[in-house]
Write an enzyme that holds these catalytic residues in place. Structure first.
Site, PDB file in Angstrom:
ATOM      1  N   SER A 148     154.151   4.135 -31.473  1.00  9.57           N
ATOM      2  CA  SER A 148     154.087   4.918 -30.231  1.00  9.57           C
ATOM      3  C   SER A 148     154.781   4.109 -29.143  1.00  9.57           C
ATOM      4  CB  SER A 148     152.611   5.120 -29.842  1.00  9.57           C
ATOM      5  OG  SER A 148     152.485   5.591 -28.508  1.00  9.57           O
TER       6      SER A 148
ATOM      7  N   TYR B 256     143.888   2.144 -28.855  1.00  8.54           N
ATOM      8  CA  TYR B 256     145.152   2.763 -29.290  1.00  8.54           C
ATOM      9  C   TYR B 256     146.328   1.830 -29.012  1.00  8.54           C
ATOM     10  CZ  TYR B 256     148.484   6.667 -29.920  1.00  8.54           C
ATOM     11  OH  TYR B 256     149.501   7.485 -30.347  1.00  8.54           O
TER      12      TYR B 256
HETATM   13  P1  NAD Z   1     147.642  15.114 -35.088  1.00 10.20           P
HETATM   14  O1  NAD Z   1     146.233  15.054 -34.613  1.00 10.20           O
HETATM   15  O2  NAD Z   1     148.348  16.409 -35.133  1.00 10.20           O
HETATM   16  O3  NAD Z   1     147.776  14.469 -36.546  1.00 10.20           O
HETATM   17  C1  NAD Z   1     147.016  13.394 -36.964  1.00 10.20           C
HETATM   18  C2  NAD Z   1     146.842  13.495 -38.463  1.00 10.20           C
HETATM   19  O4  NAD Z   1     146.052  12.396 -38.917  1.00 10.20           O
HETATM   20  C3  NAD Z   1     146.114  14.764 -38.913  1.00 10.20           C
HETATM   21  O5  NAD Z   1     146.661  15.240 -40.127  1.00 10.20           O
HETATM   22  C4  NAD Z   1     144.697  14.280 -39.140  1.00 10.20           C
HETATM   23  O6  NAD Z   1     143.955  15.089 -40.045  1.00 10.20           O
HETATM   24  C5  NAD Z   1     145.004  12.900 -39.724  1.00 10.20           C
HETATM   25  N1  NAD Z   1     143.864  12.006 -39.690  1.00 10.20           N
HETATM   26  C6  NAD Z   1     143.083  11.653 -38.643  1.00 10.20           C
HETATM   27  N2  NAD Z   1     142.118  10.812 -39.064  1.00 10.20           N
HETATM   28  C7  NAD Z   1     142.303  10.628 -40.397  1.00 10.20           C
HETATM   29  C8  NAD Z   1     141.646   9.862 -41.398  1.00 10.20           C
HETATM   30  N3  NAD Z   1     140.565   9.124 -41.118  1.00 10.20           N
HETATM   31  N4  NAD Z   1     142.106   9.916 -42.660  1.00 10.20           N
HETATM   32  C9  NAD Z   1     143.170  10.696 -42.968  1.00 10.20           C
HETATM   33  N5  NAD Z   1     143.847  11.430 -42.071  1.00 10.20           N
HETATM   34  C10 NAD Z   1     143.399  11.390 -40.803  1.00 10.20           C
HETATM   35  O7  NAD Z   1     148.414  14.053 -34.175  1.00 10.20           O
HETATM   36  P2  NAD Z   1     149.944  13.621 -34.058  1.00 10.20           P
HETATM   37  O8  NAD Z   1     150.256  13.633 -32.620  1.00 10.20           O
HETATM   38  O9  NAD Z   1     150.807  14.363 -35.004  1.00 10.20           O
HETATM   39  O10 NAD Z   1     149.803  12.098 -34.492  1.00 10.20           O
HETATM   40  C11 NAD Z   1     150.459  11.537 -35.604  1.00 10.20           C
HETATM   41  C12 NAD Z   1     150.787  10.091 -35.306  1.00 10.20           C
HETATM   42  O11 NAD Z   1     151.731  10.044 -34.234  1.00 10.20           O
HETATM   43  C13 NAD Z   1     149.590   9.252 -34.858  1.00 10.20           C
HETATM   44  O12 NAD Z   1     149.646   7.971 -35.449  1.00 10.20           O
HETATM   45  C14 NAD Z   1     149.774   9.151 -33.361  1.00 10.20           C
HETATM   46  O13 NAD Z   1     149.186   8.012 -32.821  1.00 10.20           O
HETATM   47  C15 NAD Z   1     151.292   9.113 -33.269  1.00 10.20           C
HETATM   48  N6  NAD Z   1     151.825   9.452 -31.952  1.00 10.20           N
HETATM   49  C16 NAD Z   1     151.614  10.681 -31.401  1.00 10.20           C
HETATM   50  C17 NAD Z   1     152.142  10.953 -30.138  1.00 10.20           C
HETATM   51  C18 NAD Z   1     151.963  12.279 -29.472  1.00 10.20           C
HETATM   52  O14 NAD Z   1     152.317  12.394 -28.287  1.00 10.20           O
HETATM   53  N7  NAD Z   1     151.457  13.283 -30.142  1.00 10.20           N
HETATM   54  C19 NAD Z   1     152.862   9.980 -29.466  1.00 10.20           C
HETATM   55  C20 NAD Z   1     153.051   8.742 -30.050  1.00 10.20           C
HETATM   56  C21 NAD Z   1     152.531   8.486 -31.306  1.00 10.20           C
END
Ligand code: NAD
Length: 269
Positions: free
Chosen positions: A151, A164
């Site tokens: 991130s 985080y």
């Molecule tokens: P999201 O909530 O759509 O997806 C997260 C996924 O992780 C889901 O499939 C959820 O079921 C799974 N998950 C959560 N806990 C779990 C566990 N204990 N075991 C197995 N699976 C689990 O969120 P996203 O935004 O797509 O996030 C994906 C990644 O991207 C994350 O690592 C997040 O930190 C990172 N990220 C997101 C953003 C943003 O703005 N959305 C920005 C930077 C980084």
């Protein structure tokens, strides 16, 4: 191998027939990554707690083999089984995308210890455990791609996100170590650092802001993104997935240990 040759000279590299495990691929960024790789002919092991049937159907519609493992990424024994089952089901694990993640926001003095532990386990330690079990096979075949979804919070901090930010800074450190340890092999390890992406993880923060400030969902979205991202636009999951596909290809074979941000200018400030 699935490379394409003309008069025995390799003219085109193809990912077709390789296998990717994308953790947390039932929604958001992980699902977009799984779909983008499937469009390249990569078989997918899906994982995550979201709507798995819809995710599997979408990935399958790209014409590849798909399986699902419900490992909880906070549990090392379940992670070991996830890697073993992926290798057993598809014969190899070539591409590992460590994407599963959660968020919790509070000042440090109010931050619940169990939330700290869960975020460190899912957002950081899981990538150690998956890599630990996947690397021997990748090294044996002398080809592998590990992509850690970090991130901008792996590069800079924001208030109320202690766990985080710590986890995301940590995963960039882990990325560099794995890249260095495998620098003389066909295994690369890199991190992608997204800015704001409108996924379920961020929608929760939009909803909280709308409620806190008594504003509409649209106003909360705009306020959230424009506060940090000079472009004023969200990054899309598909744009991040295209970067992941590039990192899997031959032109990225010397991209090693980077933390590649795609963030609308967030960290340029
Ligand atoms: P999201 O909530 O759509 O997806 C997260 C996924 O992780 C889901 O499939 C959820 O079921 C799974 N998950 C959560 N806990 C779990 C566990 N204990 N075991 C197995 N699976 C689990 O969120 P996203 O935004 O797509 O996030 C994906 C990644 O991207 C994350 O690592 C997040 O930190 C990172 N990220 C997101 C953003 C943003 O703005 N959305 C920005 C930077 C980084």
């Amino acid at each position: 191998m699935h490379d394409i040759y003309l008069n025995s000279e390799k003219i085109m590299f193809s990912l077709k027939g390789k296998t990717a495990l994308v953790t947390g691929s039932t929604s958001g960024i992980g699902l977009a990554m799984a779909v983008a790789l499937a469009k390249q002919g990569v078989n997918i092991m899906a994982n995550g707690f979201g709507e798995k049937d819809a995710a599997i159907a979408l990935i399958k519609s790209c014409g590849v083999e798909v399986d699902y493992h419900g490992a909880d990424m906070s549990k090392p024994d379940q992670i070991e089984d996830l890697i073993k089952q992926t290798e057993k089901r598809f014969g190899a694990l070539d591409i590992l995308i460590n994407n599963a993640g959660i968020q919790h926001t509070a000042n440090v003095e109010d931050f619940p210890a169990d939330q700290w532990d869960a975020i460190i386990a899912i957002n950081l330690s899981s990538a150690f455990h998956t890599s630990h079990h996947a690397l021997p096979g990748m090294k044996k075949r002398n080809w592998g791609r590990i992509i850690n979804i970090a991130s901008v919070h792996g590069l800079v901090a924001s208030t109320q996100k202690a766990a985080y930010v710590a986890a995301k800074h940590g995963i960039i450190g882990l990325t560099k170590v794995i890249a260095l340890e495998n620098a003389k092999t066909g295994v690369t390890c890199n991190a992608i650092c997204p800015g704001w992406v409108l996924t379920p993880l961020v929608q929760k923060q939009v909803d909280a802001r709308a409620q806190r400030e008594g504003i509409s969902n649209e106003e909360a979205k705009n306020a959230l993104v424009s506060e940090k991202q000079p472009s004023g636009e969200f990054v899309s999951p598909e744009q991040l997935a295209a970067l992941a596909v590039f990192l899997c290809g031959p032109d990225a074979s010397e991209v090693r240990g980077v933390a590649w941000n795609m963030d609308g200018g967030w960290t340029a400030q």
